[in-house]
Design a protein around this motif. Structure first.
Motif, short mmCIF file in Angstrom:
data_model
loop_
_atom_site.label_atom_id
_atom_site.label_comp_id
_atom_site.label_asym_id
_atom_site.label_seq_id
_atom_site.Cartn_x
_atom_site.Cartn_y
_atom_site.Cartn_z
N ALA A 1 0.50 -0.99 -0.06
CA ALA A 1 0.28 0.30 0.05
C ALA A 1 0.88 0.90 0.10
N GLY A 2 1.90 1.39 0.61
CA GLY A 2 2.56 2.05 0.59
C GLY A 2 4.05 2.52 -0.96
N THR A 3 3.92 1.58 -1.05
CA THR A 3 4.56 1.40 -2.85
C THR A 3 3.49 2.45 -2.88
N SER A 4 2.99 1.70 -3.28
CA SER A 4 1.48 2.60 -4.45
C SER A 4 1.16 2.95 -4.59
N ALA A 5 1.57 4.15 -3.26
CA ALA A 5 1.19 5.33 -2.29
C ALA A 5 2.63 6.54 -3.21
N GLY A 6 3.78 6.15 -3.71
CA GLY A 6 4.83 6.62 -3.48
C GLY A 6 6.41 6.96 -3.13
N LEU A 7 5.66 6.77 -1.27
CA LEU A 7 6.49 5.93 -0.11
C LEU A 7 7.30 4.47 -0.41
N ALA A 8 8.28 4.84 -0.31
CA ALA A 8 9.51 3.94 -0.31
C ALA A 8 10.18 3.20 1.73
N PRO A 9 9.62 1.72 1.90
CA PRO A 9 9.63 1.49 2.73
C PRO A 9 11.36 1.41 4.04
N VAL A 10 11.15 2.18 4.95
CA VAL A 10 12.36 2.32 5.38
C VAL A 10 13.59 1.83 6.67
N VAL B 1 7.72 2.13 8.72
CA VAL B 1 8.04 3.45 8.22
C VAL B 1 8.57 3.19 7.03
N PHE B 2 7.33 5.05 6.88
CA PHE B 2 8.10 4.84 5.08
C PHE B 2 9.38 6.74 5.07
N GLN B 3 9.20 6.74 3.79
CA GLN B 3 9.57 8.34 3.59
C GLN B 3 9.07 8.55 1.47
N ALA B 4 9.47 9.75 1.30
CA ALA B 4 8.89 9.66 0.01
C ALA B 4 9.69 8.94 -0.61
N ALA B 5 9.71 8.69 -1.92
CA ALA B 5 10.14 7.77 -2.96
C ALA B 5 11.72 9.00 -3.00
N ASN B 6 11.65 9.44 -3.15
CA ASN B 6 12.47 10.40 -3.92
C ASN B 6 13.51 10.71 -2.88
N GLY B 7 13.04 10.62 -1.30
CA GLY B 7 13.68 11.50 -0.56
C GLY B 7 14.72 10.29 0.04
N ALA B 8 14.09 8.87 0.00
CA ALA B 8 14.48 8.17 0.06
C ALA B 8 15.75 7.72 -0.85
N GLU B 9 15.84 7.88 -1.98
CA GLU B 9 16.05 8.22 -2.89
C GLU B 9 17.47 8.83 -3.03
N LEU B 10 17.79 9.82 -2.44
CA LEU B 10 18.31 11.21 -2.48
C LEU B 10 19.24 11.15 -1.15
N ALA B 11 18.90 10.58 -0.07
CA ALA B 11 19.27 10.39 1.18
C ALA B 11 21.27 8.76 0.62
N ALA B 12 20.07 7.87 0.04
CA ALA B 12 20.61 6.32 0.15
C ALA B 12 21.85 6.56 -1.02
N VAL B 13 22.00 7.58 -1.96
CA VAL B 13 22.76 8.36 -2.35
C VAL B 13 23.89 8.59 -2.01
N ALA B 14 23.61 9.54 -1.34
CA ALA B 14 24.43 10.71 -0.33
C ALA B 14 25.33 9.51 0.10
N GLY B 15 24.62 8.53 0.51
CA GLY B 15 25.07 7.80 1.29
C GLY B 15 25.23 7.45 2.89
N ILE B 16 24.32 8.32 3.45
CA ILE B 16 23.98 8.97 4.27
C ILE B 16 23.70 8.11 5.51
#
Length: 336
Positions: free
Chosen positions: A218-227, A275-290
């Motif tokens: 459900a979260g993925t369908s709404a554009g969220l990324a599980p973290v 716990v979810f984050q907006a998909a683009n925000g989670a992706e940015l954090a992962a790319v930045a290596g945080i």
């Protein structure tokens, strides 16, 4: 050990600001029974009739872990308002919605009680459905919410229906949840989280229902990324054992199930927390290596507003640069 999280935080913060709490996979949120939690939180009588409410200790733990003082906490289906009351007690702003008149009355009373006790005074609850978050009335919330904290609600809308059917149709509940999460996704600010709390359910044969799979879908369908996935205990910890806090009604129901199945049935001692984050925000954090546990602090320090998807490269550069980066150059909004 207490229900409230207290833990050191390694990231330097401005002077006078309390650090957020790093998330654990198991939350020790069952050190007191539900009635005591409601009483200590100052909730008004009748709050306990909301069977799908988020216990105050779980709400307090999630708020302390995923927000900072002054952040906005939203519950799109707030029920009796325990999330809103705990947000105010923690020095956060609170906003909730509910279309059920009996819950709106209780939520409003709990907010008033929290304010009267000296809590933060910026809190409100509207008599409206989550769809309101997708209208022009909620445009001021877009990109401004630090935490969406809500519960999976399966109880019927009215007392008459409750006597006929203890839970609503699971497919209808999930479809409604997908829509609610989709309304909430644009509201999340940079570094913001959406936390979904679900009370365990059982099949007629006593086996636990798999809630995690459909809720993540459900979260993925709404554009969220599980973290993250956590377990919020509703049982106390006494050394190496759990002290169950099942109600008398739960104990009776377990005995009936055990007699029908011919095998022992254990009590549930936790709530599922996703716990979810907006998909683009989670992706940015992962790319930045945080690292996940300090990701929120860096993101909150680096941004003043949620970046648009077209500003992804500049956002990554800013997050990589750390808290000292010039936030005004990459922000998609302005200070307000």
């Amino acid at each position: 050990m207490t229900d409230r999280p207290t833990s050191p935080w390694p990231v330097p913060l401005p002077q006078g600001e309390k650090p957020p709490i790093p998330s654990l996979s198991v939350w020790p949120t069952g050190q007191t029974d539900p009635a005591t939690q409601l009483r200590e939180a100052g909730c008004v009588p009748g709050t306990e009739t909301d069977t799908d409410l988020i216990p105050p200790a779980i709400a307090a733990y999630a708020i302390a872990t995923y927000t900072r003082p002054g952040d906005l906490v939203v519950d799109p289906d707030c029920g009796a308002g325990t999330v809103l009351a705990e947000a105010l007690h923690a020095g956060r702003r609170a906003f909730g919605l509910t279309a059920r008149s009996r819950w709106w009355t209780l939520a409003r009373a709990n907010i008033a009680a929290a304010k009267a006790s000296g809590a933060w005074r910026d809190g409100a609850v509207l008599d409206a459905r989550p769809q309101m978050l997708a209208t022009i009335r909620a445009v001021g919330l877009v990109g401004r919410v630090g935490l969406v904290l809500t519960a999976l609600r399966t109880a019927p809308d009215d007392l008459g229906e409750r006597t006929a059917s203890p839970d609503r149709d699971p497919a209808a509940v999930i479809n409604e949840l997908v829509a609610t999460l989709a309304y909430c996704e644009p509201l999340l600010g940079s570094g913001g989280h959406l936390v979904l709390v679900a009370r365990p359910r059982r099949h007629p044969d006593g086996c636990l229902v798999d809630l995690t799979t459909p809720l993540i879908a459900a979260g993925t369908s709404a554009g969220l990324a599980p973290v993250d996935r956590c377990i919020a205990l509703t049982a106390g910890l006494r050394g190496s054992r759990l002290v169950n806090r099942a109600s008398l009604a739960d104990r009776r129901a377990a005995r009936v199930r055990a007699a029908g199945a011919g095998t022992p049935v254990t009590f549930t001692a936790h709530h599922e927390v996703l716990v979810f984050q907006a998909a683009n925000g989670a992706e940015l954090a992962a790319v930045a290596g945080i690292p996940r546990r300090i990701r929120m602090v860096h993101a909150r320090t680096a941004f003043v507003d949620r970046p648009t998807r077209t500003s992804a490269r500049r956002a990554v550069a800013c997050v990589s640069a750390g808290p000292a980066a010039d936030v005004r150059r990459i922000s998609s909004g302005r200070w307000r």
